[in-house]
Scaffold this motif. Structure first.
Motif, mmCIF file in Angstrom:
data_model
loop_
_atom_site.group_PDB
_atom_site.id
_atom_site.type_symbol
_atom_site.label_atom_id
_atom_site.label_comp_id
_atom_site.label_asym_id
_atom_site.label_seq_id
_atom_site.Cartn_x
_atom_site.Cartn_y
_atom_site.Cartn_z
ATOM 1 N N MET A 179 43.057 52.957 20.979
ATOM 2 C CA MET A 179 41.798 53.618 21.282
ATOM 3 C C MET A 179 42.039 54.781 22.219
ATOM 4 S SD MET A 179 39.335 52.686 19.624
ATOM 5 C CE MET A 179 38.231 53.698 20.570
ATOM 6 N N SER A 180 41.097 55.713 22.239
ATOM 7 C CA SER A 180 41.288 56.923 23.041
ATOM 8 C C SER A 180 40.177 57.128 24.056
ATOM 9 C CB SER A 180 41.364 58.144 22.113
ATOM 10 O OG SER A 180 40.184 58.252 21.345
ATOM 11 N N TYR A 181 39.308 56.127 24.270
ATOM 12 C CA TYR A 181 38.318 56.323 25.322
ATOM 13 C C TYR A 181 38.276 55.112 26.240
ATOM 14 C CZ TYR A 181 34.693 53.647 22.741
ATOM 15 O OH TYR A 181 33.971 52.680 22.100
ATOM 16 N N TYR A 182 37.880 55.370 27.470
ATOM 17 C CA TYR A 182 38.054 54.463 28.596
ATOM 18 C C TYR A 182 36.930 53.438 28.668
ATOM 19 C CZ TYR A 182 38.305 53.132 33.563
ATOM 20 O OH TYR A 182 38.365 52.455 34.753
ATOM 21 N N GLN A 183 37.314 52.180 28.974
ATOM 22 C CA GLN A 183 36.355 51.105 29.203
ATOM 23 C C GLN A 183 36.786 50.324 30.442
ATOM 24 O OE1 GLN A 183 33.568 49.998 27.230
ATOM 25 N NE2 GLN A 183 33.758 51.947 26.185
ATOM 26 N N LYS A 184 35.830 49.655 31.089
ATOM 27 C CA LYS A 184 36.183 48.730 32.168
ATOM 28 C C LYS A 184 35.170 47.602 32.218
ATOM 29 C CE LYS A 184 33.929 51.275 35.963
ATOM 30 N NZ LYS A 184 34.154 51.883 37.292
ATOM 31 N N MET A 185 35.627 46.428 32.670
ATOM 32 C CA MET A 185 34.772 45.253 32.802
ATOM 33 C C MET A 185 35.208 44.439 34.006
ATOM 34 S SD MET A 185 34.327 43.742 28.944
ATOM 35 C CE MET A 185 32.626 43.307 28.816
ATOM 36 N N GLY A 186 34.267 43.738 34.611
ATOM 37 C CA GLY A 186 34.595 42.827 35.696
ATOM 38 C C GLY A 186 34.930 43.545 36.980
ATOM 39 N N HIS A 187 35.760 42.896 37.802
ATOM 40 C CA HIS A 187 36.117 43.413 39.133
ATOM 41 C C HIS A 187 37.536 43.964 39.106
ATOM 42 C CE1 HIS A 187 32.484 41.560 40.627
ATOM 43 N NE2 HIS A 187 32.858 40.414 40.089
ATOM 44 N N ILE A 188 37.702 45.186 39.567
ATOM 45 C CA ILE A 188 39.014 45.825 39.659
ATOM 46 C C ILE A 188 39.109 46.555 40.997
ATOM 47 C CG2 ILE A 188 39.260 46.078 37.154
ATOM 48 C CD1 ILE A 188 38.454 49.007 37.441
ATOM 49 N N PRO A 189 40.322 46.774 41.525
ATOM 50 C CA PRO A 189 40.458 47.510 42.784
ATOM 51 C C PRO A 189 40.200 48.997 42.570
ATOM 52 C CG PRO A 189 42.618 46.998 41.894
ATOM 53 C CD PRO A 189 41.615 46.308 41.014
ATOM 54 N N PRO A 190 39.885 49.732 43.636
ATOM 55 C CA PRO A 190 39.598 51.162 43.478
ATOM 56 C C PRO A 190 40.809 51.988 43.063
ATOM 57 C CG PRO A 190 39.609 50.543 45.801
ATOM 58 C CD PRO A 190 39.681 49.272 45.019
ATOM 59 N N LYS A 191 42.014 51.470 43.273
ATOM 60 C CA LYS A 191 43.242 52.192 42.959
ATOM 61 C C LYS A 191 44.188 51.246 42.221
ATOM 62 C CE LYS A 191 45.723 56.038 43.724
ATOM 63 N NZ LYS A 191 45.292 57.379 43.285
ATOM 64 N N ARG A 192 44.773 51.711 41.127
ATOM 65 C CA ARG A 192 45.697 50.847 40.388
ATOM 66 C C ARG A 192 46.989 50.638 41.176
ATOM 67 N NH1 ARG A 192 47.263 55.038 35.451
ATOM 68 N NH2 ARG A 192 48.016 56.733 36.791
ATOM 69 N N HIS A 193 47.669 49.541 40.880
ATOM 70 C CA HIS A 193 48.959 49.187 41.482
ATOM 71 C C HIS A 193 48.853 49.040 43.000
ATOM 72 C CE1 HIS A 193 49.917 50.382 37.492
ATOM 73 N NE2 HIS A 193 50.221 51.635 37.737
ATOM 74 N N THR A 194 47.712 48.600 43.489
ATOM 75 C CA THR A 194 47.523 48.353 44.926
ATOM 76 C C THR A 194 47.065 46.915 45.131
ATOM 77 O OG1 THR A 194 45.222 49.133 44.849
ATOM 78 C CG2 THR A 194 46.926 50.771 45.376
ATOM 79 N N GLN A 195 47.010 46.482 46.380
ATOM 80 C CA GLN A 195 46.634 45.115 46.704
ATOM 81 C C GLN A 195 45.206 44.816 46.248
ATOM 82 O OE1 GLN A 195 47.396 44.006 50.808
ATOM 83 N NE2 GLN A 195 49.100 45.472 50.931
ATOM 84 N N PHE A 196 45.059 43.683 45.567
ATOM 85 C CA PHE A 196 43.749 43.216 45.105
ATOM 86 C C PHE A 196 43.771 41.709 45.286
ATOM 87 C CE2 PHE A 196 40.872 42.499 41.178
ATOM 88 C CZ PHE A 196 39.740 42.480 41.973
ATOM 89 N N ARG A 197 43.013 41.214 46.262
ATOM 90 C CA ARG A 197 43.180 39.842 46.716
ATOM 91 C C ARG A 197 42.034 38.934 46.274
ATOM 92 N NH1 ARG A 197 47.462 39.138 49.925
ATOM 93 N NH2 ARG A 197 48.426 41.034 50.787
ATOM 94 N N GLN A 198 42.421 37.659 46.032
ATOM 95 C CA GLN A 198 41.455 36.620 45.716
ATOM 96 C C GLN A 198 40.793 36.123 47.005
ATOM 97 O OE1 GLN A 198 42.878 33.734 42.773
ATOM 98 N NE2 GLN A 198 44.715 34.980 42.410
ATOM 99 N N GLU A 199 39.789 35.259 46.868
ATOM 100 C CA GLU A 199 39.046 34.770 48.029
ATOM 101 C C GLU A 199 39.946 34.038 49.017
ATOM 102 O OE1 GLU A 199 35.745 32.446 46.762
ATOM 103 O OE2 GLU A 199 34.687 34.143 45.834
ATOM 104 N N ASP A 200 41.008 33.374 48.519
ATOM 105 C CA ASP A 200 41.908 32.650 49.427
ATOM 106 C C ASP A 200 42.980 33.541 50.034
ATOM 107 O OD1 ASP A 200 43.596 33.138 47.316
ATOM 108 O OD2 ASP A 200 43.976 31.035 46.827
ATOM 109 N N GLY A 201 42.913 34.835 49.763
ATOM 110 C CA GLY A 201 43.868 35.789 50.327
ATOM 111 C C GLY A 201 45.066 36.082 49.451
ATOM 112 N N SER A 202 45.289 35.284 48.418
ATOM 113 C CA SER A 202 46.414 35.550 47.521
ATOM 114 C C SER A 202 46.095 36.731 46.606
ATOM 115 C CB SER A 202 46.733 34.310 46.682
ATOM 116 O OG SER A 202 45.616 33.976 45.864
ATOM 117 N N LEU A 203 47.124 37.333 46.073
ATOM 118 C CA LEU A 203 46.957 38.504 45.217
ATOM 119 C C LEU A 203 46.542 38.099 43.803
ATOM 120 C CD1 LEU A 203 50.107 40.572 46.210
ATOM 121 C CD2 LEU A 203 47.747 41.232 46.676
ATOM 122 N N TYR A 204 45.664 38.891 43.204
ATOM 123 C CA TYR A 204 45.519 38.826 41.760
ATOM 124 C C TYR A 204 46.790 39.399 41.143
ATOM 125 C CZ TYR A 204 40.522 37.724 42.058
ATOM 126 O OH TYR A 204 39.329 37.109 42.302
#
Length: 396
Positions: free
Chosen positions: A1-26
């Motif tokens: 596909m050639s057009y962008y989609q997104k769903m759910g929760h994602i961090p504001p910047k790719r390849h950066t820290q994105f943590r779960q409620e218990d502090g562990s990383l997604y």
């Protein structure tokens, strides 16, 4: 596909820290095509998608090709086929293949799968001939309906569930039937219908509004033993995990399964007969094209002949899957039949259909065409469906 989609929760910047409620990383996963040069999607998992619990014995699925089968026009009478197996994967029957593609029918008797499937080397295009259901994958839940092309990029982990106890307008039980095309190269929209930014152009027979990505993210957080069967080479490789592949809390990108209905394909017509490329719907670079034949007005030149002219396939084998309607240029073809007209032999309309088409104003047929750029070979399984009289049907 050639057009962008997104769903759910994602961090504001790719390849950066994105943590779960218990502090562990997604756990971030990049799903990419053509190495790192094609379209891609980034998934965010609760669990590491690399944690294989155990491996089961691979299942051989080698397909025997009849490379010495005589060169001739062919008709596969798959319209007479009953259930071809159990679930969505077990019911696949490959009929034609070469190094770039595999064409199969799939008429399952089961509506559900108790595992997930992943094609590790081919994109897939499912044509939903009959039936409706859902595709479940990490990118979400995708509704699939009769007449849909379901385009599934390679390495997508998914399972199919079909509607149960469905009846048609006459009260008859609907049996799920599919045509499946597997492609060595990525399945893409057609080059000449895209602008340099990838957007579909005004003269394209469909646009982005007709393309439907997953509509709902399904996140399964609980631990449960899950089997994934991965097709690679001539085997289904079996890996067991302690969690569901649907443990995704969010994703974004351009690589995801989607549907495009043949009923939304807008035909291109002209004063005289238009060649098959006007029906093109998808491309597989270097391998084949997929075309959609849909109800349309016939040519409006006063001396036009609506039926196709005789032609020689010099560079391609032409496969037509007859889905619905009245097939103007063919006799003895039923709903669900395949015809194969290989390169090297002239083919054209059956006797009487050429003259009979003059004066007709429209056609009311649906058919899916696959034109390959290298020879296709029948499989051993296809012999059960061969119409041995078809090559002589122009003598009638």
């Amino acid at each position: 596909m050639s057009y962008y989609q997104k769903m759910g929760h994602i961090p504001p910047k790719r390849h950066t820290q994105f943590r779960q409620e218990d502090g562990s990383l997604y756990h971030e996963q990049l799903v990419s095509s053509r190495g790192f040069d094609g379209i891609y999607t980034i998934l965010y998992h609760i669990n590491p998608p690399t944690q294989i619990k155990k491996m089961l014995e691979p299942i051989s699925i080698k397909t025997e090709l009849l490379t010495d089968y005589p060169l001739q026009p062919m008709h596969l009478k798959t319209s007479l086929s009953e259930r071809t197996g159990g679930d969505f994967l077990e019911a696949r029957v490959p009929l034609l293949a070469n190094n770039e593609c595999v064409l199969s029918i799939c008429n399952p008797s089961k509506n559900t799968m108790d595992y997930f499937y992943k094609n590790g080397e081919h994109d897939e295009v499912i044509y939903m001939h009959d039936g409706n259901g859902y595709l479940y994958c990490p990118q979400g839940k995708l509704r699939v309906k009769k007449g849909d092309y379901v385009v599934i990029p390679r390495t997508t982990v998914y399972k199919m569930e079909f509607d149960e106890n469905e009846v048609d307008e006459n009260g008859n039980k609907v049996e799920v039937r599919m045509m499946i095309t597997e492609s060595r190269a990525p399945i893409e929209t057609v080059n000449r219908y895209r602008n340099r930014m990838g957007q579909l152009l005004e003269h394209s027979p469909y646009c982005e509004r007709d393309i439907h990505p997953p509509q709902e993210l399904v996140t399964e957080k609980e631990s449960k033993e899950t089997l994934i069967k991965t097709k690679k080479g001539n085997f289904l490789h079996q890996h067991v995990y302690d969690f569901s592949p649907l443990d995704v809390v969010g994703w974004d990108g351009c690589l995801y399964p989607y549907t495009l209905s043949i009923y939304d394909f807008e035909p291109i017509t002209g004063r005289i007969h238009q060649p098959p490329p006007v029906h093109q719907t998808f491309q597989s670079e270097g391998g084949f094209v997929i075309c959609s034949f849909v109800p349309r007005l016939f040519d409006y030149h006063p001396d036009s002949i609506p039926a196709p002219y005789n032609h020689s396939n010099i560079d391609s084998d032409e496969v037509l899957f007859y889905a619905e309607g009245d097939f103007m240029s063919r006799k003895g073809i039923d709903r669900g039949s395949f015809t194969i007209h290989p390169g090297g032999i002239v083919h054209g309309p059956h006797p009487g259909t050429y003259e009979a088409s003059i004066g007709k104003k429209a056609t009311h047929e649906y058919a899916v065409m696959v034109d390959t750029f290298r020879p296709l070979y029948l499989t051993k399984q296809a012999l059960d469906y061969v119409d041995t009289n078809y090559a002589y049907s122009w003598l009638e």
